[in-house]
Design an enzyme around this catalytic site. Structure first.
Site, mmCIF file in Angstrom:
data_model
loop_
_atom_site.group_PDB
_atom_site.id
_atom_site.type_symbol
_atom_site.label_atom_id
_atom_site.label_comp_id
_atom_site.label_asym_id
_atom_site.label_seq_id
_atom_site.Cartn_x
_atom_site.Cartn_y
_atom_site.Cartn_z
ATOM 1 N N GLU A 189 44.170 31.581 12.485
ATOM 2 C CA GLU A 189 44.675 30.418 13.216
ATOM 3 C C GLU A 189 44.376 29.207 12.334
ATOM 4 O OE1 GLU A 189 43.006 30.224 17.182
ATOM 5 O OE2 GLU A 189 43.674 28.158 17.391
ATOM 6 N N ASP B 91 39.290 19.463 21.642
ATOM 7 C CA ASP B 91 38.278 19.975 20.735
ATOM 8 C C ASP B 91 36.930 19.308 20.920
ATOM 9 O OD1 ASP B 91 39.382 22.054 18.956
ATOM 10 O OD2 ASP B 91 40.911 20.522 18.631
#
Ligand SMILES: Cc1ncc(COP(=O)(O)O)c(C=O)c1O
Lengths: 265, 398
Positions: free
Chosen positions: A48, A59
């Site tokens: 990824e 995040d």
């Protein structure tokens, strides 16, 4: 089909898939490529590749730092895709691009899909496109990876299942990315709830760093994503670039071998 | 057409662009809000707090000296600066805090730029007995120090955000991350008509009290409707609140954005005038960004306007041509700040000074007896230190 085939193959062998998340071209392109080769060497199954964005809302601290560093280095979606083409040439791993939605929107959905295909990107994860909006990227020949979370209600799970995805990214916790201890029982319940609705591969992500965590979800999840833990290793060893790839390879091996042996024994 | 539609869109703009993790929280909030919006008891309770606690209604004041100095037009001020805590932000935080309590939430999360929304949230948390965490960019904590102390005195925890631009944008990111972690017991009180559905609708509805009052007051005092309404636009809540009840009337609506130091990228935050389509903080709207979709740094003398995004309903009103969006520079805002202080004895917030500045700019050219209402969204106590520094030319900050 690369993602589906790879996951189907692993499922046949009853082997947990290990998906490694790495931020594109941070600290620099060459070192990042060395890291990716090491991840493949260490047994990771899919890659990824993150694209740095100014406002990475999903995040946590560690990966957020990589976003900000990437932005400071002048990275963006276009350069991320250029780098993806280099990754494609350097390894055999199916490639999933992780990008927030706004850069994709600016590039234009058609150009984005075309450039992804040309770069050899097999799938995309857009963390701020919820299930209701994922259709915006449909019909472009890209695997769209839907996300679910422990908070997801049954209708949302059904929505994800109805997309017939290559896999469903099951976020492990109520929260953002980052290494942490996981509420094992709760996650098991949640994986079972999703499993009852779909046969699609389920990949557990956010917060995973240790082999014991992987072992805990054996048989319930088809794979795990490891991101912040790798990012921490990169931060710790990037000043000693000769050691860094080896450290990443070892971590992958530990996660992968253990899950492999657990199934065999 | 009633906006937003059931998916949270105002025409093309709006929606929900957040991680799937947060969707259940937004659905729950929307459901609770729709239920309470039609609930008489809830509305009565909100009315009670707006009146007896926050001091509504706010006066509509005819600024005769300012008008005379500016030209022929008659300038009125909608005095949101006189609300408890000193700005329009309290209208929204009381509404959302009540909603949070009804949803059984124990804690409020807020993002703040100028600190006015943070103070208003901390205040609502105190009066309803809720915990409160406020995220604020470290650059803003410096230039709006007074409000940091106020929030702390009110019992809120202020978390400085030393990331990215160190202003409202990054404080908002951090508040969202907290919300994603904690929504089971926390409610995020977004401070403007931005964010994912239902926030732009909900904040507009809570702020629309400004426009409804104005309509009644103007009718009583002047026997008609005003010709023009002017409001500053950061995220756009005070503007949306005063515009909304007039959208179907023959009233000219003007939104004033911060032109900062100039038209170069990074020197202003005139999102509607200079931005293009984009997604930030959960909504598809207009956005200041580079050609690759990275969100741009902004600048304004006013921390409350220093933001690269804007509410989706404004994006739609701009596209439909219903509201005209214009800009005012740092310098013009500062001049207006001084002029209103000295002509009327009202020290405005630097944000509101942008709206005043534009009123002064056009008043000279307007026909006699034409009327113009400025939404004076807040008072300037918080800005006194910063303005003294700017006027003193003291760059050391002492
Ligand atoms: C007094 C005042 N006016 C205006 C604003 C800008 O916000 P909005 O555009 O949502 O009204 C702020 C924000 O902090 C403010 O404090």
């Amino acid at each position: 089909m690369e993602i589906r085939n790879r996951l189907a193959h692993l499922r046949e062998k009853e082997e947990m898939a290990l998906i490694a998340f790495i931020m594109a071209a941070v600290p620099d392109e060459d070192l990042c490529l060395d890291c990716i080769r090491a991840l493949e060497q260490g047994g990771c199954d899919l890659l990824e590749l993150g694209v740095p964005f100014t406002d990475p809302l999903a995040d946590g601290e560690v990966i957020e730092r990589f976003h900000h560093r990437g932005v400071k280095l002048g990275l963006n979606l276009k350069r991320g895709l250029d780098f993806a083409a280099r990754v494609r040439a350097a390894c055999q791993l199916p490639l999933i691009l992780f990008s927030y939605y706004n850069p994709i929107l600016q590039m234009g959905l058609d150009s984005f899909a075309r450039d992804c295909r040309e770069a050899g990107v097999n799938g995309v994860i857009v963390p701020d496109l919820p299930l209701d909006e994922l259709g915006r990227l449909a019909g472009q020949g890209l695997e769209l990876i839907p996300m679910l979370a422990p908070s997801s209600t049954l209708p949302r799970v059904q929505m994800a299942a109805d997309l017939d995805p290559a896999f469903i990214y099951c976020v492990s916790v109520r929260g953002v990315t980052g290494v942490r201890s996981l509420p094992e029982l709760e996650i098991k319940d949640y994986l079972q709830k999703v499993r009852a609705v779909t046969t699609a591969p389920l990949v557990l992500g956010f917060g995973i760093s240790q082999p014991e965590q992987v072992r805990a979800f054996q048989g319930l999840a088809d794979g795990v994503v490891i991101g912040s833990a790798l990012a921490q290793i990169i931060e710790e060893y990037e000043s000693r670039p000769a050691l860094l790839p080896g450290m990443l390879e070892k971590r992958c091996q530990a996660l992968k071998l253990l899950s492999y042996w657990e199934v065999r024994s | 057409m009633i906006y937003p539609d059931e998916r949270g869109y105002f025409g093309r703009y709006g929606g929900r662009f957040v991680p799937e993790t947060l969707i259940p929280a937004l659905i729950e909030t929307e459901r609770a809000y729709r239920e309470l919006a039609g609930d008489k008891k809830f509305q009565q309770e909100l009315q009670f707090y707006l009146k007896d606690y926050a001091g509504r209604e706010s006066p509509l004041y005819f600024a005769s000296r300012l008008s005379a100095s500016a030209g022929k037009a008659r300038i009125f001020l909608k005095r949101e600066d006189l609300n408890h805590t000193g700005s329009h932000k309290i209208n929204n935080t009381l509404g959302q805090a009540l909603l949070a309590r009804k949803m059984g939430k124990k804690r409020l999360i807020a993002e703040t730029g100028a600190g006015q929304h943070g103070v208003a949230t901390a205040t609502a948390a105190a009066v309803f007995g809720l915990e409160c965490t406020v995220y604020m960019g470290s650059k803003d904590m410096e230039r709006q120090r007074l409000n940091v102390f106020r929030m702390q005195m009110l019992g809120a925890e202020v978390r400085g955000v030393k990331k990215g631009s160190e202003t409202l944008k990054d404080a908002t990111n951090e508040a969202f991350r907290d919300f994603i972690r904690s929504f089971e017991y926390s409610h995020m009180v977004i401070g403007s008509v931005v964010g994912p559905h239902p926030y732009p609708m909900m904040v507009r509805d809570f702020q629309a009290v400004i426009g409804r009052e104005l309509r009644r007051q103007f009718l009583e005092q002047e026997g008609g409707l005003p010709d023009r309404i002017i409001a500053c636009v950061g995220g756009g809540s005070n503007a949306m609140g005063i515009f909304y009840p007039f959208l179907d009337d023959p009233v000219e609506l003007l939104g004033v954005e911060a032109g900062g130091k100039g038209i170069e990228p990074g020197q202003h935050c005139a999102t509607l005038s200079r931005g293009n389509d984009g997604v930030l903080h959960g909504a598809f709207s207009r956005l200041l960004q580079d050609e690759y979709g990275q969100v741009m740094d902004t600048h304004s003398i006013s921390a409350g306007l220093d933001y690269p995004g804007v509410g989706p309903e404004h994006a739609s009103l701009r596209e439909r041509g219903r509201v005209e969006y214009v800009q005012v520079s740092d310098r013009e805002a500062l001049d207006a700040f001084m002029q209103l202080s000295q002509m009327e004895g009202i020290i405005p917030a630097l944000e509101s000074a942008h709206a005043v500045a534009y009123a002064l700019k056009i008043a000279a050219a307007l026909e006699k007896e034409s009327s113009l209402v400025v939404n004076l969204s807040g008072r300037g106590d918080k800005d006194v230190e910063e303005v003294a520094r700017l006027l003193g030319g003291d760059e050391s900050g002492n």
